[in-house]
Structure formats: structure tokens, C-alpha cells
Write a protein that holds these residues in place. Structure first.
Motif, mmCIF file in Angstrom:
data_model
loop_
_atom_site.group_PDB
_atom_site.id
_atom_site.type_symbol
_atom_site.label_atom_id
_atom_site.label_comp_id
_atom_site.label_asym_id
_atom_site.label_seq_id
_atom_site.Cartn_x
_atom_site.Cartn_y
_atom_site.Cartn_z
ATOM 1 N N THR A 53 15.838 -32.803 -41.225
ATOM 2 C CA THR A 53 15.745 -32.442 -42.646
ATOM 3 C C THR A 53 14.289 -32.299 -43.091
ATOM 4 N N TYR A 54 13.433 -33.176 -42.628
ATOM 5 C CA TYR A 54 12.004 -33.103 -42.970
ATOM 6 C C TYR A 54 11.424 -31.759 -42.511
ATOM 7 N N LEU A 127 6.792 -34.877 -52.361
ATOM 8 C CA LEU A 127 8.150 -34.967 -51.812
ATOM 9 C C LEU A 127 8.112 -35.275 -50.314
ATOM 10 N N LEU A 128 7.270 -34.557 -49.579
ATOM 11 C CA LEU A 128 7.185 -34.749 -48.128
ATOM 12 C C LEU A 128 6.642 -36.130 -47.775
ATOM 13 N N THR A 129 5.661 -36.602 -48.529
ATOM 14 C CA THR A 129 5.088 -37.924 -48.275
ATOM 15 C C THR A 129 6.119 -39.016 -48.544
ATOM 16 N N ALA A 130 6.867 -38.882 -49.629
ATOM 17 C CA ALA A 130 7.894 -39.876 -49.962
ATOM 18 C C ALA A 130 8.976 -39.917 -48.883
ATOM 19 N N LEU A 131 9.408 -38.767 -48.406
ATOM 20 C CA LEU A 131 10.420 -38.703 -47.358
ATOM 21 C C LEU A 131 9.898 -39.301 -46.062
ATOM 22 N N MET A 135 11.315 -42.517 -43.951
ATOM 23 C CA MET A 135 11.678 -42.413 -42.533
ATOM 24 C C MET A 135 10.928 -43.467 -41.712
ATOM 25 N N ASP A 136 9.671 -43.690 -42.030
ATOM 26 C CA ASP A 136 8.852 -44.634 -41.276
ATOM 27 C C ASP A 136 9.264 -46.094 -41.542
ATOM 28 N N SER A 137 9.864 -46.339 -42.698
ATOM 29 C CA SER A 137 10.227 -47.720 -43.058
ATOM 30 C C SER A 137 11.619 -48.109 -42.554
#
Length: 138
Positions: A53-54, A127-131, A135-137
Motif C-alpha cells: 500500500t505504501y 501522509l507517507l511519513t505517518a504511514l 509500519m515501523d512501530s
């Protein structure tokens, strides 16, 4: 024995579906790509469906930018002052590029609606940074 990618249950490897949740055992889940380019937008529906999705969001951003460039170029040619001769093939090329990127954009938006339930109005760094952070968390 094989573990289900969804519910983490042990399964008999001869089964095609998980005995607990029914998820397919041999389906690969989308993985992040190292690099997404505008050329990826020419891939088929089946190939794009395997994108994370990213990566689809990044690709949508690229396609929307290219579509805007095509539109602006097409409008500039259409508004050319009288007396300036513009080859008809150039006009047709600009229009076909715009239609092509519009179709690619709608395909990617459709895939995102299937996954996210909506198509984002803007795909920006926020938006991309939040996603990415979500994902990283995991």
C-alpha cells in the motif's frame, strides 16, 4: 508444518487454506519495494495488486504529478496565440498522454480504495511519513 501468515496457527502443509482462519497458505503478502518509479504505473492490474500500500501511494503521487504536467502542457498548446502553427501530432500526443495517466491514476486509486476504503486527496510527505511510522512501530 506451515504457519499461517495471518493467524500464526500451525497447519498441515498439504492444505491450501489455514485450518483455523481459512486464509490461503501459499499467498505472498505485499513487500515494500526499494524503489518505485513512474514506469511501474504501466504494470498490469495483477502486478500492481502485489504492491505494498505504501508503494501504491508513492506511485499514485508520481502519476498525479505526471498527469498534471501533461494537462498543463496540453492547455498551453491549446491556448497558443493565433498564427502559431502547432503540429496536430503534438496536440494528439499531449491528449493521449493525459488520458493514459488519467487511466493509470484511476487504476491505482481503485486499488487503494479496495485496501484503505478511500482514495487520498493528497499524497504528501506528511501522509507517507505517518504511514511509514505506523509500519515501523509494528
Amino acid at each position: 508444518m506451515m504457519k499461517c501468515l495471518y493467524c500464526d496457527s500451525e497447519n498441515n502443509s498439504i492444505d491450501q487454506a489455514c485450518s483455523v482462519c481459512g486464509a490461503p497458505l501459499y499467498t505472498k503478502r505485499p513487500q515494500l519495494k526499494e524503489y518505485v518509479s513512474l514506469e511501474d504505473s504501466a504494470l498490469s492490474f495483477q502486478e500492481l495488486q502485489r504492491f505494498h500500500t505504501y508503494d501504491l501511494l508513492v506511485l499514485l503521487r508520481l502519476v498525479r504529478e505526471e498527469r498534471s504536467k501533461s494537462y498543463n502542457l496540453m492547455r498551453a498548446v491549446q491556448k497558443a496565440p493565433e498564427g502559431i502553427e502547432i503540429d496536430k501530432s503534438i496536440i494528439e500526443f499531449g491528449e493521449s498522454e493525459y488520458r493514459l495517466y488519467t487511466a493509470r491514476m484511476k487504476l491505482i486509486e481503485g486499488l487503494l480504495v479496495d485496501r484503505m476504503g478511500y482514495k487520498p486527496k493528497r499524497v504528501d510527505d506528511k501522509l507517507l511519513t505517518a504511514l511509514k511510522h505506523r509500519m515501523d512501530s509494528k
